[in-house]
Design a protein around this motif. Structure first.
Motif, PDB file in Angstrom:
ATOM      1  N   ARG A  24       0.841  -1.197   0.000  1.00  0.00           N
ATOM      2  CA  ARG A  24       0.000   0.000   0.000  1.00  0.00           C
ATOM      3  C   ARG A  24       0.880   1.252   0.000  1.00  0.00           C
ATOM      4  O   ARG A  24       0.618   2.213  -0.724  1.00  0.00           O
ATOM      5  CB  ARG A  24      -0.936   0.002   1.207  1.00  0.00           C
ATOM      6  N   ASN A  25       1.931   1.218   0.807  1.00  0.00           N
ATOM      7  CA  ASN A  25       2.861   2.343   0.844  1.00  0.00           C
ATOM      8  C   ASN A  25       3.551   2.528  -0.502  1.00  0.00           C
ATOM      9  O   ASN A  25       3.743   3.659  -0.979  1.00  0.00           O
ATOM     10  CB  ASN A  25       3.904   2.121   1.943  1.00  0.00           C
ATOM     11  N   ALA A  26       3.925   1.408  -1.154  1.00  0.00           N
ATOM     12  CA  ALA A  26       4.558   1.492  -2.469  1.00  0.00           C
ATOM     13  C   ALA A  26       3.594   2.078  -3.494  1.00  0.00           C
ATOM     14  O   ALA A  26       3.986   2.911  -4.325  1.00  0.00           O
ATOM     15  CB  ALA A  26       5.023   0.106  -2.919  1.00  0.00           C
ATOM     16  N   ARG A  27       2.332   1.670  -3.463  1.00  0.00           N
ATOM     17  CA  ARG A  27       1.350   2.215  -4.406  1.00  0.00           C
ATOM     18  C   ARG A  27       1.186   3.718  -4.213  1.00  0.00           C
ATOM     19  O   ARG A  27       1.022   4.470  -5.177  1.00  0.00           O
ATOM     20  CB  ARG A  27      -0.004   1.522  -4.225  1.00  0.00           C
ATOM     21  N   ASP A  28       1.251   4.159  -2.962  1.00  0.00           N
ATOM     22  CA  ASP A  28       1.054   5.586  -2.671  1.00  0.00           C
ATOM     23  C   ASP A  28       2.276   6.426  -3.009  1.00  0.00           C
ATOM     24  O   ASP A  28       2.146   7.554  -3.487  1.00  0.00           O
ATOM     25  CB  ASP A  28       0.721   5.774  -1.187  1.00  0.00           C
ATOM     26  N   ASN A  29       3.472   5.874  -2.792  1.00  0.00           N
ATOM     27  CA  ASN A  29       4.680   6.696  -2.851  1.00  0.00           C
ATOM     28  C   ASN A  29       5.672   6.330  -3.952  1.00  0.00           C
ATOM     29  O   ASN A  29       6.353   7.213  -4.468  1.00  0.00           O
ATOM     30  CB  ASN A  29       5.392   6.635  -1.491  1.00  0.00           C
ATOM     31  N   THR A  30       5.802   5.062  -4.296  1.00  0.00           N
ATOM     32  CA  THR A  30       6.732   4.638  -5.347  1.00  0.00           C
ATOM     33  C   THR A  30       6.045   3.620  -6.258  1.00  0.00           C
ATOM     34  O   THR A  30       6.484   2.472  -6.345  1.00  0.00           O
ATOM     35  CB  THR A  30       8.009   4.019  -4.733  1.00  0.00           C
ATOM     36  N   PRO A  31       4.975   4.020  -6.952  1.00  0.00           N
ATOM     37  CA  PRO A  31       4.204   3.050  -7.750  1.00  0.00           C
ATOM     38  C   PRO A  31       4.976   2.468  -8.926  1.00  0.00           C
ATOM     39  O   PRO A  31       4.670   1.368  -9.384  1.00  0.00           O
ATOM     40  CB  PRO A  31       3.001   3.862  -8.222  1.00  0.00           C
ATOM     41  N   VAL A  32       5.973   3.214  -9.424  1.00  0.00           N
ATOM     42  CA  VAL A  32       6.878   2.723 -10.465  1.00  0.00           C
ATOM     43  C   VAL A  32       8.285   2.997  -9.962  1.00  0.00           C
ATOM     44  O   VAL A  32       8.695   4.152  -9.858  1.00  0.00           O
ATOM     45  CB  VAL A  32       6.636   3.424 -11.820  1.00  0.00           C
ATOM     46  N   MET A  33       9.028   1.963  -9.638  1.00  0.00           N
ATOM     47  CA  MET A  33      10.328   2.202  -9.008  1.00  0.00           C
ATOM     48  C   MET A  33      11.366   1.205  -9.501  1.00  0.00           C
ATOM     49  O   MET A  33      11.049   0.088  -9.918  1.00  0.00           O
ATOM     50  CB  MET A  33      10.219   2.089  -7.488  1.00  0.00           C
ATOM     51  N   PHE A  34      12.612   1.637  -9.479  1.00  0.00           N
ATOM     52  CA  PHE A  34      13.709   0.746  -9.846  1.00  0.00           C
ATOM     53  C   PHE A  34      14.168  -0.007  -8.609  1.00  0.00           C
ATOM     54  O   PHE A  34      14.438   0.583  -7.559  1.00  0.00           O
ATOM     55  CB  PHE A  34      14.886   1.523 -10.428  1.00  0.00           C
ATOM     56  N   ASP A  35      14.238  -1.337  -8.749  1.00  0.00           N
ATOM     57  CA  ASP A  35      14.622  -2.201  -7.648  1.00  0.00           C
ATOM     58  C   ASP A  35      16.027  -2.722  -7.888  1.00  0.00           C
ATOM     59  O   ASP A  35      16.262  -3.517  -8.806  1.00  0.00           O
ATOM     60  CB  ASP A  35      13.633  -3.362  -7.540  1.00  0.00           C
ATOM     61  N   GLU A  36      16.957  -2.290  -7.080  1.00  0.00           N
ATOM     62  CA  GLU A  36      18.367  -2.616  -7.276  1.00  0.00           C
ATOM     63  C   GLU A  36      18.663  -4.111  -7.166  1.00  0.00           C
ATOM     64  O   GLU A  36      19.365  -4.674  -8.023  1.00  0.00           O
ATOM     65  CB  GLU A  36      19.228  -1.840  -6.267  1.00  0.00           C
ATOM     66  N   PRO A  37      18.150  -4.822  -6.134  1.00  0.00           N
ATOM     67  CA  PRO A  37      18.487  -6.244  -6.008  1.00  0.00           C
ATOM     68  C   PRO A  37      18.108  -7.073  -7.225  1.00  0.00           C
ATOM     69  O   PRO A  37      18.850  -7.972  -7.625  1.00  0.00           O
ATOM     70  CB  PRO A  37      17.695  -6.675  -4.765  1.00  0.00           C
ATOM     71  N   SER A  38      16.948  -6.790  -7.816  1.00  0.00           N
ATOM     72  CA  SER A  38      16.505  -7.577  -8.970  1.00  0.00           C
ATOM     73  C   SER A  38      16.857  -6.923 -10.294  1.00  0.00           C
ATOM     74  O   SER A  38      16.587  -7.494 -11.356  1.00  0.00           O
ATOM     75  CB  SER A  38      14.991  -7.802  -8.908  1.00  0.00           C
ATOM     76  N   GLN A  39      17.447  -5.720 -10.237  1.00  0.00           N
ATOM     77  CA  GLN A  39      17.794  -4.984 -11.453  1.00  0.00           C
ATOM     78  C   GLN A  39      16.592  -4.884 -12.394  1.00  0.00           C
ATOM     79  O   GLN A  39      16.686  -5.117 -13.603  1.00  0.00           O
ATOM     80  CB  GLN A  39      18.978  -5.647 -12.160  1.00  0.00           C
TER      81      GLN A  39
END
Length: 393
Positions: A24-39
């Motif tokens: 829910r927090n990701a949807r509100d604040n970083t809905p499209v984000m780059f994830d370093e661990p999974s590249q």
């Protein structure tokens, strides 16, 4: 490009609440984000996920560009785009027609009864071990054409897949683990496909072994890879649905009672389980060009991982999304994705779940949850143990 990565989401150790709060927090604040661990680029909102899964011209299914070569790409429907995808899907879809599934229904009913009969003398049963794991393994093996006496090889491969804990699909070590887990099954399917090519039967592997696509026959590697994909997907995803269904209904006794009293609600309950506890966490694609999504530009040739779990809990799409509601309408859940890559076995999974639930409700007047354990894999939301005290009707 700014680093938008954040701490990794929690797992299902608490049954999901911490994960759903994180999303829910990701949807509100970083809905499209780059994830370093999974590249990779992670997508969390329903509308963005729906767009990625629907637009195959921008978001390609051919992930070979970003995943190291691992000998499981040629003939793998999950890494294909049109026109090859449409042609190969058309071949195997013959094994999933309404007529074929109708013919398979008595066999599924027989398998469920057989599996529950095997634990008839127990007051505590493990649904994960005794039903959820076994039923789809035998159903998909029957459909594909794997003889019952040979199904141990699929079981060993499935166990190896469930043991995989790495969450980065582009990691070379992870690819090696996947390849090693599948080697025995690939070798077995190679022999079986050669046998079916010479002596076709009424099963899916025979259809693949004798198919013509783009005026040519599928080669050995293509037949093997596609068959392995169907076997694993048909087993592990439905296994997840069955376990999640029984867990979720046991957590909501009022709605379980409604379903017990009115079996017409069984299909709606299954759809809501698919939304509420989505079997496959993510769906992957690769960008064909730079594309703007959710106000963020994702460069070309980058892995995009759509969170199906998060999309199915998006409050922008669903009123009160954290509530389990078997009467939810509409319910456009994305558990089986959408568009041209919509899960080929979706109707079979629903059929198995419906037969299993109806049979359990007929057989047991009560079942009380006594314990559970999740597999520590990021690839599937699967229960390793799900025990119930049961009272027979």
């Amino acid at each position: 490009m700014a680093d938008q990565s954040v701490a990794a989401p929690p797992f299902f150790a608490d049954g999901g609440p911490a994960l759903y709060t994180w999303m829910r927090n990701a949807r509100d604040n970083t809905p499209v984000m780059f994830d370093e661990p999974s590249q990779s680029w992670k997508i969390y909102r329903y509308e963005d996920v729906h767009r990625v899964l629907s637009d195959w011209e921008v978001f390609s299914n051919d992930m070979c560009r970003v995943i190291p070569e691992h000998g499981f790409t040629r003939g793998n429907l999950s890494t294909m785009d049109p026109p090859e995808h449409k042609q190969l899907r058309g071949v195997v879809a013959q094994g999933f027609t309404p007529r074929t599934l109708a013919q398979l229904t008595p066999k599924i009913e027989e398998l469920v009864k057989e599996l529950l009969d095997a634990v008839e003398d127990r007051d505590e049963i493990d649904i994960a071990r005794d039903l959820s794991y076994q039923l789809p393994l035998n159903v998909i093996s029957t459909l594909i054409g794997v003889p019952r006496e040979d199904r141990g090889v699929l079981q060993r491969t499935a166990d190896a897949q469930l043991a995989l804990t790495c969450e980065n699909p582009t990691n070379g070590d992870f690819v090696v683990q996947v390849q090693k887990a599948m080697e025995e099954l690939q070798a077995y399917i190679k022999e079986l496909s050669a046998e079916r090519r010479a002596n076709p039967q009424d099963d899916v592997i025979s259809k693949l072994a004798t198919a013509t696509v783009q005026d040519r026959s599928l080669d050995e590697e293509e037949v093997v890879n596609f068959t392995v994909l169907l076997l694993l997907a048909g087993h592990l995803t439905t296994m997840s649905l069955l376990g999640n269904m029984m867990l979720t209904l046991s957590e909501h006794p009022d709605q379980l009672a409604e379903v017990r009293a009115n079996r017409d609600l069984v299909p709606d309950a299954i759809e809501e389980v698919l939304r509420y506890r989505t079997p496959v966490p993510e769906g992957g694609r690769v960008t064909n060009r730079d594309v703007e999504l959710g106000g963020t530009v994702i460069p070309a040739n980058k892995m995009v991982l759509c969170s199906l779990i998060s999309a199915n809990r998006d409050e922008r799409k669903y009123p009160n999304p954290d509530k389990f509601d078997i009467r939810r309408d509409p319910n456009p859940q994305l558990a089986f994705t959408t568009g041209i890559h919509y899960c080929l076995g979706a109707h079979l999974a629903r059929l198995e779940a419906g037969i299993a639930l109806n049979t359990i409700l007929d057989r047991y007047a009560e079942f009380t949850l006594t314990g559970l354990e999740w597999y520590p894999t990021y690839a599937l939301c699967n229960l390793k143990r799900l025990t119930f005290d049961v009272r027979r009707t």
